[in-house]
Scaffold this active site. Sequence first.
Site, PDB file in Angstrom:
ATOM      1  N   GLY A 171       2.223   1.969  10.878  1.00  0.00           N
ATOM      2  CA  GLY A 171       3.193   3.059  10.795  1.00  0.00           C
ATOM      3  C   GLY A 171       3.885   3.379  12.102  1.00  0.00           C
ATOM      4  CD  GLU A 177      -3.018   5.490   6.731  1.00  0.00           C
ATOM      5  OE1 GLU A 177      -2.965   5.558   5.487  1.00  0.00           O
ATOM      6  OE2 GLU A 177      -2.127   4.941   7.411  1.00  0.00           O
ATOM      7  CG  ASN A 187      -1.701   1.219   1.434  1.00  0.00           C
ATOM      8  OD1 ASN A 187      -1.771   2.059   0.548  1.00  0.00           O
ATOM      9  ND2 ASN A 187      -2.330   1.345   2.601  1.00  0.00           N
ATOM     10  CD1 TRP A 188       3.259   0.794  -2.834  1.00  0.00           C
ATOM     11  CD2 TRP A 188       3.490   1.945  -4.744  1.00  0.00           C
ATOM     12  NE1 TRP A 188       3.894  -0.028  -3.748  1.00  0.00           N
ATOM     13  CE2 TRP A 188       4.039   0.652  -4.927  1.00  0.00           C
ATOM     14  CE3 TRP A 188       3.512   2.841  -5.821  1.00  0.00           C
ATOM     15  CZ2 TRP A 188       4.613   0.237  -6.141  1.00  0.00           C
ATOM     16  CZ3 TRP A 188       4.081   2.428  -7.025  1.00  0.00           C
ATOM     17  CH2 TRP A 188       4.628   1.146  -7.182  1.00  0.00           C
ATOM     18  CE  LYS A 189      -0.199   3.249   4.782  1.00  0.00           C
ATOM     19  NZ  LYS A 189      -0.121   3.361   6.223  1.00  0.00           N
ATOM     20  CD  GLU A 203      -3.498  -2.718   7.287  1.00  0.00           C
ATOM     21  OE1 GLU A 203      -2.373  -2.961   6.854  1.00  0.00           O
ATOM     22  OE2 GLU A 203      -4.102  -1.671   7.040  1.00  0.00           O
ATOM     23  CB  SER A 242       4.920  -2.099  12.199  1.00  0.00           C
ATOM     24  OG  SER A 242       4.514  -0.763  12.480  1.00  0.00           O
ATOM     25  N   GLY A 270       2.829  -1.224   4.319  1.00  0.00           N
ATOM     26  CA  GLY A 270       2.866   0.191   3.974  1.00  0.00           C
ATOM     27  C   GLY A 270       4.296   0.648   3.742  1.00  0.00           C
ATOM     28  N   GLY A 271       4.886   1.231   4.773  1.00  0.00           N
ATOM     29  CA  GLY A 271       6.213   1.840   4.653  1.00  0.00           C
ATOM     30  C   GLY A 271       7.266   0.968   3.985  1.00  0.00           C
ATOM     31  CG  HIS A 321      -5.862   1.789   5.127  1.00  0.00           C
ATOM     32  ND1 HIS A 321      -5.428   2.798   5.959  1.00  0.00           N
ATOM     33  CD2 HIS A 321      -4.853   0.894   5.055  1.00  0.00           C
ATOM     34  CE1 HIS A 321      -4.188   2.517   6.353  1.00  0.00           C
ATOM     35  NE2 HIS A 321      -3.823   1.365   5.823  1.00  0.00           N
TER      36      HIS A 321
HETATM   37  P1  PGA Z   1       2.769   0.121   7.702  1.00  0.00           P
HETATM   38  O1  PGA Z   1       1.305   0.374   7.060  1.00  0.00           O
HETATM   39  O2  PGA Z   1       3.301  -1.147   7.080  1.00  0.00           O
HETATM   40  O3  PGA Z   1       3.566   1.338   7.278  1.00  0.00           O
HETATM   41  O4  PGA Z   1       2.590  -0.008   9.162  1.00  0.00           O
HETATM   42  C1  PGA Z   1       0.423  -0.690   6.830  1.00  0.00           C
HETATM   43  C2  PGA Z   1      -0.838  -0.184   6.216  1.00  0.00           C
HETATM   44  O5  PGA Z   1      -1.295   0.928   6.553  1.00  0.00           O
HETATM   45  O6  PGA Z   1      -1.446  -0.874   5.381  1.00  0.00           O
END
Ligand code: PGA
Length: 250
Positions: free
Chosen positions: A173, A97, A10-12, A167, A213, A234-235, A95
Amino acid sequence: MARSRLIAGNWKMHKTVGEAEALARGLVALGEPADQVLLCPPFTALARVGELLRGQPGFFRGAQNMHWEGAGAFTGEICPGMLAELGCAFVILGHSERRHIFRETDAEINRKVGAALGAGLAPVLCVGETQEEREAGRAQGVVGGQLRAGLAGAAAAEAARLVLAYEPVWAIGSGLAAGPGDAQGMAAFLRGELVQLWGREAADEVRILYGGSVTPDNIETFLAEGDVDGALVGGASLDAGNFGRMYRRK
Ligand code: PGA
């Protein structure tokens, strides 16, 4: 039925088209994945990443959100058909967010799930509890509620296309991943809820990912768990070397 492993990035709101192109090229250069690999760039980079992945087996694309309507006066929104036209196979829905920053409700997410299935897209429905909810002993109640609300009206026949992502909000994050046992516990709980909804056979077809994470160093501990069928990253998905270390290559 054996569920195939899915490693999703997930590149956000990261990567211009040029940067997305470099990342996709870097991943393709690493060789064909043995796991299914899902790349979810921003809307603006979906088409270019698709061109780079054309003819590359094992790679899929997904969007990070969409609207539930098929068209209309919804300034700033993207509809399911627009994603399907670009060759997207998946769409991340609900998600944390989206739920927390943009105040998306379970009812809206449910409409999106239905619209995705109707458009031939595979929903990646995200569920997860906050730290406060966990400390209050409400994690299963919250996550189970998000699951049932998100899937209301969906049929067992859709199970093979559905992906769930557990999640925990506090793990996203933060560098504080859930323990593999916690991830397995919640994945098993979610599968149990699916059994109640749709029966054992359909429940066993749904892929359940862990996210929050996940890194090249801890991913194996999650994948070793029986009900965890992959990861939503994500990251650590923003760098080809890091992400490439997280899936198996042929
Ligand atoms: P993260 O994000 O790996 O940076 O914790 C995961 C996500 O939001 O899907």
